[in-house]
Design an enzyme around this catalytic site. Structure first.
Site, PDB file in Angstrom:
ATOM      1  N   ASP A  14       0.825  -1.209   0.000  1.00  0.00           N
ATOM      2  CA  ASP A  14       0.000   0.000   0.000  1.00  0.00           C
ATOM      3  C   ASP A  14       0.862   1.263   0.000  1.00  0.00           C
ATOM      4  O   ASP A  14       2.043   1.237   0.341  1.00  0.00           O
ATOM      5  CB  ASP A  14      -0.877   0.050   1.269  1.00  0.00           C
ATOM      6  CG  ASP A  14      -1.956  -1.014   1.271  1.00  0.00           C
ATOM      7  OD1 ASP A  14      -1.976  -1.847   0.344  1.00  0.00           O
ATOM      8  OD2 ASP A  14      -2.774  -1.023   2.220  1.00  0.00           O
ATOM      9  N   HIS A  16       3.782  -2.237   3.053  1.00  0.00           N
ATOM     10  CA  HIS A  16       3.780  -0.879   2.506  1.00  0.00           C
ATOM     11  C   HIS A  16       5.072  -0.636   1.737  1.00  0.00           C
ATOM     12  O   HIS A  16       6.159  -0.708   2.319  1.00  0.00           O
ATOM     13  CB  HIS A  16       3.624   0.149   3.638  1.00  0.00           C
ATOM     14  CG  HIS A  16       2.304   0.051   4.337  1.00  0.00           C
ATOM     15  ND1 HIS A  16       2.053  -0.894   5.323  1.00  0.00           N
ATOM     16  CD2 HIS A  16       1.158   0.759   4.184  1.00  0.00           C
ATOM     17  CE1 HIS A  16       0.811  -0.758   5.749  1.00  0.00           C
ATOM     18  NE2 HIS A  16       0.230   0.238   5.073  1.00  0.00           N
TER      19      HIS A  16
HETATM   20 ZN    ZN Z   1      -2.497   3.055   3.378  1.00  0.00          ZN
END
Ligand code: ZN
Length: 617
Positions: free
Chosen positions: A427, A571
């Site tokens: 992400d 991430h």
């Molecule tokens: Zn996020």
């Protein structure tokens, strides 16, 4: 009748001709001599072969016809046997076969010799080839060397032979192995000057010349029996079966052969298979037929242009795997009506194109044909067919597997639903670290899903494009990461639509899945997102990488918790995550996990619906 005699000559001579060794005469163990009767010149003086072993009779460059020849032969080879010949005389046709030392032709009648055939007899024929070359009016030496009873010169063309050159050549090894020999009569040319054997091409390709007749025979049969064959002739249909050197088809009628059938007979049929294939107008080479199958077409008015025939001991390799004979993928196109017939009646097997699509036709045991469908291994390569059509650049889900095909329809990636798989997801990118993760994925053949923020993608267009090209999935993580449970419906839709526009501007298509920032979602949010067609993707393994920022903890979190069907949250804005991936990705791969996209995971596990919320599969 003429052809029967030629065949018997070739049979005697054991067809194992090697034209590569023409200049390899170490010494002449024979003496060829002769006298020619030449137009305007009369009988020439006697001549003999020189060091090359070649005897030359007649003249060239003078436009003078040979009218008569007399060839003498002294055999010092140690093998019994001799030499004989016959000539084709203007207005008279062929003489009988005449032993060496006999006049063949005429004198004082102004009749040209048009064709000459020479053969060896006895054991000599098993160990030597006789080679000869005619210099022909208008053609010169274009016909080249022929051997062992084949025609040098022409018949039916009113062309004089001006010169004949003759020599013998020892066979590299006497071969008594059983073979099939064959000879075709083709448009504008007549009988080919030489016989072909064991899979050699007889006829022409690319010249649009029809075959009109064929003869076949078995050379050096190891067992009793022979060969029979019949042809399908234009306007006439299937002719009666012929055998062992008889002519099948027509000559002088201008009718094309359209199909052939060949069978072995007697003990030959018990011990050998006969394979054959034909080159057909518009098709190219068709697939191999065997033991009486029809090769060609019988209702399409298409000419045969060339044939290949071979016999193989039962149980030995079929022609497809014989060196020098490769299967081909013809390019051809047909009307839909013809195509259906070609398939259903099994007129063809192999690759075929029609209507802009490519198909593979399989010949069934009962002689009918059917189209390959689904995933089919052809010559060692998996191909994907949908509704019978080769599917290039496709993703096919079949038998709990996903198949990806390239521009030629070849399968280059398979996701196996029977083996464990994991979806790694990243992400908040793309960022400078995203390409490092792509490097590791690429090195391990893995795919992942990137939930990108719309406000970032224009800064990393190359990275986004690369991820997409690699087979990774691009998902939406909204434009600028708001908490969607606090947003209006309009705001949520605007976040997703603007991100899709930015993604599409780079990779050419919008996202099909999304992940709500922070995982914040509820029934209202889900129902609004459902309007975009996207499902909501959460996770089952949380690395907490944003919190601990420790590569080893990230590694441990993944490796300790992952299982088949997991969705892992990471991430790609974090360097520690890119570092952790250097361990995670190779380790999972080594453990047998397929690293797949969320979409692939879902495809093999029931799929997804718009507005649905998914944490694992
Ligand atoms: Zn996020």
């Amino acid at each position: 009748m003429v052809f029967k005699k030629i065949v018997s000559a070739v049979l005697t001579a054991a067809m194992a001709i090697s034209f590569t060794g023409l200049s390899a005469l170490a010494e002449t163990t024979y003496t060829l001599g002769g006298v020619a009767h030449v137009q305007d010149q009369g009988d020439t003086e006697a001549v003999w072969n020189g060091e090359t072993g070649e005897l030359t009779l007649g003249s060239r460059g003078l436009s003078r016809r040979l009218e008569k020849i007399n060839i003498t032969f002294e055999n010092n080879t140690g093998y019994g046997g001799g030499l004989e010949y016959r000539v084709h005389i203007q207005d008279y046709g062929w003489t009988e076969w005449l032993p060496a030392g006999t006049d063949a032709g005429t004198a004082g009648q102004s009749k040209r010799l048009e064709g000459i055939e020479i053969r060896l007899t006895g054991d000599l024929a098993a160990y030597y080839n006789v080679l000869y070359r005619a210099h022909i009016q208008d053609y010169g030496d274009a016909q080249g060397w022929v051997a062992n009873g084949a025609l040098a010169g022409t018949t039916g063309e009113s062309k004089r032979v001006e010169e004949i050159v003759v020599k013998l050549e020892a066979k590299s090894a006497p071969s008594f192995s059983t073979s099939v020999i064959y000879h075709v009569h083709r448009q504008d040319y007549g009988w080919e000057s030489d016989w072909k054997a064991n899979g050699a091409v007889s006829g022409t390709t690319g010249q649009a010349k029809r075959l009109e007749a064929i003869t076949l025979s078995i050379s050096d049969p190891a067992v009793s029996g022979g060969i029979k064959y019949r042809t399908h002739v234009q306007d006439i249909g299937w002719q009666d079966w012929k055998c062992d050197g008889d002519l099948s088809g027509t000559t002088g009628m201008g009718k094309r052969l359209e199909a052939i059938q060949i069978e072995l007979t007697g003990e030959m049929a018990s011990n050998y298979d006969v394979y054959y294939r034909v080159h057909v107008e518009g098709f190219g080479w068709l697939g191999w037929a065997v033991n009486g199958e029809s090769a060609g077409t019988s209702g399409l008015s298409l000419r045969l242009e060339a044939i290949q025939v071979m016999v193989a001991a039962k149980g030995s390799a079929a022609p497809e795997s014989v060196a020098g004979i490769s299967s081909v993928r013809p390019e051809c196109s047909f009307s839909d009506a013809d195509f259906d017939r070609i398939v259903s009646e099994g007129l063809y097997s192999g690759w075929i194109t029609a209507g802009g699509s490519t198909y593979y036709i399989i010949k069934n045991a009962d002689g009918t044909g059917s189209l390959a469908n689904g995933v089919v291994n052809i010559d060692g390569t998996d191909f994907v067919f949908e509704n019978g059509k080769l599917a290039p650049n496709q993703r096919i889900v079949s038998n709990n597997k996903i198949y990806y095909t390239d521009g030629s329809g070849n399968v280059y990636r398979i996701v196996d639903g029977d083996k464990p798989m994991v979806a790694l997801t990243f992400d908040d990118g793309p960022t400078q670290y995203t390409s490092q993760i792509l490097d590791i994925l690429e090195a391990n053949g893995g795919k992942a899903t990137f939930f990108v923020m719309g406000c970032l993608v224009s800064g990393y267009p190359g990275t986004l494009q690369r991820a997409y090209n690699m087979g990774c999935q691009i998902g939406s993580h909204t434009w600028d990461h708001p908490t969607l449970t606090k947003c209006s419906a309009d705001k949520i839709l605007q976040e997703l639509n603007s991100t899709d526009a930015a993604v599409q501007a780079i990779i050419g298509c919008p996202t099909s899945i999304m992940r709500p920032p922070g995982g914040a979602q509820n029934g209202t949010v889900a129902s609004i997102i459902a309007q975009t067609g996207k499902p909501l993707i959460l996770w089952s393994v949380d690395t907490r990488d944003w919190e601990n920022k420790n590569s080893q903890m990230i590694i441990n979190n993944v490796l300790n918790n992952v299982k088949d069907g997991s969705i892992v949250l990471m991430h790609d804005r974090l360097e520690c995550t890119a570092v952790a991936c250097q361990t995670i990705i190779p380790t999972l791969t080594a453990q047998g996990y397929q690293l797949v996209t969320v979409e692939e995971l879902a495809l093999l596990n029931g799929g997804m619906v718009p507005g649905g919320v998914y944490r694992s599969f």
